[in-house]
Scaffold this active site. Sequence first.
Site, short mmCIF file in Angstrom:
data_model
loop_
_atom_site.label_atom_id
_atom_site.label_comp_id
_atom_site.label_asym_id
_atom_site.label_seq_id
_atom_site.Cartn_x
_atom_site.Cartn_y
_atom_site.Cartn_z
N GLU A 24 -21.40 -34.27 -64.32
CA GLU A 24 -22.69 -34.42 -65.01
C GLU A 24 -22.67 -33.89 -66.43
O GLU A 24 -23.35 -34.42 -67.30
CB GLU A 24 -23.80 -33.71 -64.22
CG GLU A 24 -24.17 -34.37 -62.92
CD GLU A 24 -24.83 -35.74 -63.09
OE1 GLU A 24 -25.49 -35.97 -64.12
OE2 GLU A 24 -24.67 -36.57 -62.18
N CYS A 33 -30.80 -40.60 -70.19
CA CYS A 33 -29.51 -40.94 -69.60
C CYS A 33 -29.27 -42.44 -69.71
O CYS A 33 -30.12 -43.19 -70.18
CB CYS A 33 -29.45 -40.46 -68.15
SG CYS A 33 -30.49 -41.41 -67.03
#
Length: 148
Positions: A24, A33
């Site tokens: 991540e 994102c």
Amino acid sequence: MNNEKLPFSQWNPAVAVPFVKEKEGLRLKAYKCSANRWTIGYGHTRGVHEGMTIDLQTAERFLRDDIQNIVEELTPHVKTPVTEGQFVALVSLAFNVGAHAVARSHTLQHLNNKELEKAKAGWLTFNKVNGVPNEKITNRRRSEVALM
């Protein structure tokens, strides 16, 4: 990694933390994102908004809580004992695509049926962002499969 097979719920969620952290990455300021969702910390999305900032301690807490939630959501659906690597791979996949998507997938059905090669092949199909294959996600799926 421990190759002993245990019921999914008996693995300590903390064993997944290092892998998920690595995949991540850490961002202490909210960002959009690749799926166009506001995200912060180590991939945390719940309650995140534009301009939000957090400290490292909060990022760590969000990650532990998110992983715990994933484990609780997946536990009723993982019917077969799993190795530590399989546990981490499942948590990472669900962290990335959602526990619901994993729970209802043919990939988990194959794993539950002890059809490991079919499960691995299915794993690699979870590589799209908005319907388009994504190289970074494909590499993450390969790393997860390597744990299995």
